[in-house]
Structures are given as structure tokens and as C-alpha cells.
Design an enzyme around this catalytic site. Sequence first.
Site, PDB file in Angstrom:
ATOM      1  N   TYR A   1     -17.261  18.982   2.391  1.00 22.41           N
ATOM      2  CA  TYR A   1     -17.803  19.065   0.901  1.00 22.41           C
ATOM      3  C   TYR A   1     -19.040  19.425   0.633  1.00 22.41           C
ATOM      4  O   TYR A   1     -19.784  19.117  -0.236  1.00 22.41           O
ATOM      5  CB  TYR A   1     -17.543  17.996   0.211  1.00 22.41           C
ATOM      6  CG  TYR A   1     -16.228  17.858  -0.450  1.00 22.41           C
ATOM      7  CD1 TYR A   1     -15.546  18.624  -1.186  1.00 22.41           C
ATOM      8  CD2 TYR A   1     -15.349  16.546  -0.145  1.00 22.41           C
ATOM      9  CE1 TYR A   1     -14.147  18.561  -1.613  1.00 22.41           C
ATOM     10  CE2 TYR A   1     -14.035  16.290  -0.722  1.00 22.41           C
ATOM     11  CZ  TYR A   1     -13.583  17.256  -1.379  1.00 22.41           C
ATOM     12  OH  TYR A   1     -12.204  17.028  -1.917  1.00 22.41           O
TER      13      TYR A   1
ATOM     14  N   LYS B   1      -5.124  14.037  -0.962  1.00 21.96           N
ATOM     15  CA  LYS B   1      -6.205  13.534  -1.019  1.00 21.96           C
ATOM     16  C   LYS B   1      -5.580  11.754  -0.847  1.00 21.96           C
ATOM     17  O   LYS B   1      -4.475  11.565  -0.948  1.00 21.96           O
ATOM     18  CB  LYS B   1      -6.996  13.642  -2.133  1.00 21.96           C
ATOM     19  CG  LYS B   1      -7.541  14.806  -2.268  1.00 21.96           C
ATOM     20  CD  LYS B   1      -8.532  14.982  -3.396  1.00 21.96           C
ATOM     21  CE  LYS B   1      -9.333  16.349  -3.569  1.00 21.96           C
ATOM     22  NZ  LYS B   1     -10.260  16.448  -4.800  1.00 21.96           N
TER      23      LYS B   1
ATOM     24  N   ARG C   1      -1.799  18.651 -10.574  1.00 20.44           N
ATOM     25  CA  ARG C   1      -2.705  17.851 -11.252  1.00 20.44           C
ATOM     26  C   ARG C   1      -2.462  17.285 -12.611  1.00 20.44           C
ATOM     27  O   ARG C   1      -2.603  16.153 -13.230  1.00 20.44           O
ATOM     28  CB  ARG C   1      -4.074  18.362 -11.297  1.00 20.44           C
ATOM     29  CG  ARG C   1      -4.922  18.228  -9.812  1.00 20.44           C
ATOM     30  CD  ARG C   1      -6.052  19.165  -9.630  1.00 20.44           C
ATOM     31  NE  ARG C   1      -6.688  18.881  -8.431  1.00 20.44           N
ATOM     32  CZ  ARG C   1      -7.634  19.711  -8.125  1.00 20.44           C
ATOM     33  NH1 ARG C   1      -8.126  20.871  -8.673  1.00 20.44           N
ATOM     34  NH2 ARG C   1      -8.487  19.573  -7.076  1.00 20.44           N
TER      35      ARG C   1
ATOM     36  N   GLU D   1     -12.046  26.169   6.070  1.00 18.80           N
ATOM     37  CA  GLU D   1     -11.646  24.981   6.183  1.00 18.80           C
ATOM     38  C   GLU D   1     -10.444  24.609   7.093  1.00 18.80           C
ATOM     39  O   GLU D   1     -10.439  23.458   7.746  1.00 18.80           O
ATOM     40  CB  GLU D   1     -10.852  24.387   4.667  1.00 18.80           C
ATOM     41  CG  GLU D   1     -12.320  24.661   3.625  1.00 18.80           C
ATOM     42  CD  GLU D   1     -11.825  24.436   2.260  1.00 18.80           C
ATOM     43  OE1 GLU D   1     -10.653  24.599   1.912  1.00 18.80           O
ATOM     44  OE2 GLU D   1     -12.658  24.224   1.441  1.00 18.80           O
TER      45      GLU D   1
ATOM     46  N   ASN E   1      -7.902  13.294  -8.320  1.00 23.83           N
ATOM     47  CA  ASN E   1      -7.032  14.481  -8.548  1.00 23.83           C
ATOM     48  C   ASN E   1      -5.962  14.808  -7.610  1.00 23.83           C
ATOM     49  O   ASN E   1      -5.453  16.002  -7.568  1.00 23.83           O
ATOM     50  CB  ASN E   1      -7.802  15.522  -9.051  1.00 23.83           C
ATOM     51  CG  ASN E   1      -9.069  16.186  -8.135  1.00 23.83           C
ATOM     52  OD1 ASN E   1      -8.864  15.606  -7.212  1.00 23.83           O
ATOM     53  ND2 ASN E   1      -9.761  17.015  -8.637  1.00 23.83           N
TER      54      ASN E   1
ATOM     55  N   THR F   1      -9.315  21.520 -12.120  1.00 20.95           N
ATOM     56  CA  THR F   1      -9.999  20.630 -11.370  1.00 20.95           C
ATOM     57  C   THR F   1      -9.841  19.199 -12.091  1.00 20.95           C
ATOM     58  O   THR F   1      -9.423  18.262 -11.470  1.00 20.95           O
ATOM     59  CB  THR F   1     -11.480  20.735 -11.094  1.00 20.95           C
ATOM     60  OG1 THR F   1     -11.410  22.237 -10.036  1.00 20.95           O
ATOM     61  CG2 THR F   1     -12.238  19.587 -10.054  1.00 20.95           C
TER      62      THR F   1
ATOM     63  N   PHE G   1     -22.198  13.708  -8.031  1.00 17.66           N
ATOM     64  CA  PHE G   1     -21.017  12.867  -7.662  1.00 17.66           C
ATOM     65  C   PHE G   1     -20.720  13.001  -6.310  1.00 17.66           C
ATOM     66  O   PHE G   1     -19.750  12.661  -5.533  1.00 17.66           O
ATOM     67  CB  PHE G   1     -20.022  13.381  -8.385  1.00 17.66           C
ATOM     68  CG  PHE G   1     -19.683  14.948  -8.272  1.00 17.66           C
ATOM     69  CD1 PHE G   1     -18.799  15.451  -7.165  1.00 17.66           C
ATOM     70  CD2 PHE G   1     -20.071  15.846  -9.116  1.00 17.66           C
ATOM     71  CE1 PHE G   1     -18.476  16.983  -6.975  1.00 17.66           C
ATOM     72  CE2 PHE G   1     -19.706  17.293  -9.033  1.00 17.66           C
ATOM     73  CZ  PHE G   1     -18.955  17.775  -7.702  1.00 17.66           C
TER      74      PHE G   1
ATOM     75  N   ARG H   1      -3.920  27.154  -5.555  1.00 16.54           N
ATOM     76  CA  ARG H   1      -4.871  27.070  -7.034  1.00 16.54           C
ATOM     77  C   ARG H   1      -4.032  27.061  -8.038  1.00 16.54           C
ATOM     78  O   ARG H   1      -4.392  25.784  -8.944  1.00 16.54           O
ATOM     79  CB  ARG H   1      -5.991  27.946  -6.954  1.00 16.54           C
ATOM     80  CG  ARG H   1      -6.672  27.987  -5.822  1.00 16.54           C
ATOM     81  CD  ARG H   1      -7.632  26.465  -5.481  1.00 16.54           C
ATOM     82  NE  ARG H   1      -8.306  26.090  -6.468  1.00 16.54           N
ATOM     83  CZ  ARG H   1      -9.420  25.039  -6.707  1.00 16.54           C
ATOM     84  NH1 ARG H   1      -9.555  24.501  -5.574  1.00 16.54           N
ATOM     85  NH2 ARG H   1      -9.862  24.838  -7.551  1.00 16.54           N
TER      86      ARG H   1
ATOM     87  N   HIS I   1      -6.350  18.821  -2.756  1.00 14.91           N
ATOM     88  CA  HIS I   1      -7.449  19.857  -2.629  1.00 14.91           C
ATOM     89  C   HIS I   1      -6.638  20.845  -1.984  1.00 14.91           C
ATOM     90  O   HIS I   1      -5.657  20.905  -1.247  1.00 14.91           O
ATOM     91  CB  HIS I   1      -8.375  19.138  -1.207  1.00 14.91           C
ATOM     92  CG  HIS I   1      -9.454  20.437  -0.748  1.00 14.91           C
ATOM     93  ND1 HIS I   1     -10.509  20.862  -1.441  1.00 14.91           N
ATOM     94  CD2 HIS I   1      -9.123  21.334   0.187  1.00 14.91           C
ATOM     95  CE1 HIS I   1     -10.882  21.874  -0.768  1.00 14.91           C
ATOM     96  NE2 HIS I   1     -10.267  22.136  -0.063  1.00 14.91           N
TER      97      HIS I   1
END
Length: 153
Positions: free
Chosen positions: A51, A11, A104, A130, A114, A93, A59, A87, A117
Site C-alpha cells: 500500500y 482481504k 463489494r 503486485e 471492502n 472502492t 487512513f 475491477r 483487493h
Amino acid sequence: MARERTFVMVKPDGVQRGLIGEIVSRLEDRGFTMVAGKFMQIDDELAREHYAEHVDKPFFDDLTSFITAGPVFAMVWEGDDVTRQVRQMMGATDPAEAAPGTIRGDFAVDLGRNVIHGSDNEDPGANEREIELFFDSSELIEYERIDDSWLYE
Ligand code: IDP
Ligand code: MG
């Protein structure tokens, strides 16, 4: 375990903080295969589509502003069970809940910053969806790592 592909992205905060190499390194060291990678700027339309599941969350606007605030490094990674494994390597998250040793947990402190993705392994088809959203099929490179036969039994 079936060979599969997942979408991963450093990100804008990760890019600005110089973490592209570190994150790519961790996935390479684990033994996964990068089949696509693209340094790019996400526009508002792509952010909203990526998203879309969060469109009704309070948010959402902050999230789309953040993800379009600077360049990202988008990737596709391949391997057995790779969506779930990535993951796990990302951690929770909320970085405050992410275990030390996860990306993270090692490099972030705030839920809205964070650094990485990865496709949701509990949302069937999220990885394929995606990948298609970010990459043309001609950008996915088919090859085998030279150590593949020593990574898998
Ligand atoms: P994930 O990135 O671990 O899959 P999601 O629930 O899909 O988590 O949320 C997408 C992103 O939205 C998160 O990575 C985080 O940056 C942001 N986010 C999630 N929940 C909140 C929240 O409650 N407040 C602010 N940002 C959030
Ligand atoms: Mg998610």
C-alpha cells in the site's frame, strides 16, 4: 484484447466472513484462469510496501493494521483484459457506492472493510508489480483451461 495477469486478494474480512469460495467462484464462473493462489498472513513490511501509494493518507495506519489483522487469500488470475474486468466485478472502492451485483456491492458495507483487493487498471504496471511482490515466479502455473476455446472467439 491481450491476455494478461492481475493480482487479486480476499482481504482478512472476506476470509473471516467465509467469502473465499464465493469470490473464487465468481472469477472462475466468468471464465478467468487462476494461475496462483496462496493462503497467507501479511506482515507489516509487506503491508507497507503493497500500500506504498497510500503512505501519506490519513487512513494508512488503519489500512496496514487491517490487512495484517488475519490471513488473506492472495491470487493471480489470467485472461483477456482481466485487470479491468476484475475491477468491474469488484465494484467501487466504497461499498456504499458499489453497484449491486458487484462483489463489494453484494458483500460489504464499509469503505475500510471492502473484502477484496484487485490491481489498479489505471496504474500501468501495478498488476505485474503486485504479482512480483506476493509470488515467486515458480509459483505461477502455466496451463490452459479446458473451456478456453469456448470462452474466446
Ligand atoms: P481500491 O482497493 O479500490 O484499489 P484504493 O484507493 O487503492 O482502493 O485504497 C486501498 C484501500 O484503502 C481501499 O480498498 C480501502 O480499504 C482503503 N481506503 C481507501 N480510501 C479510504 C478512506 O478514505 N478511508 C479509509 N480507508 C480507505
Ligand atoms: Mg488500489
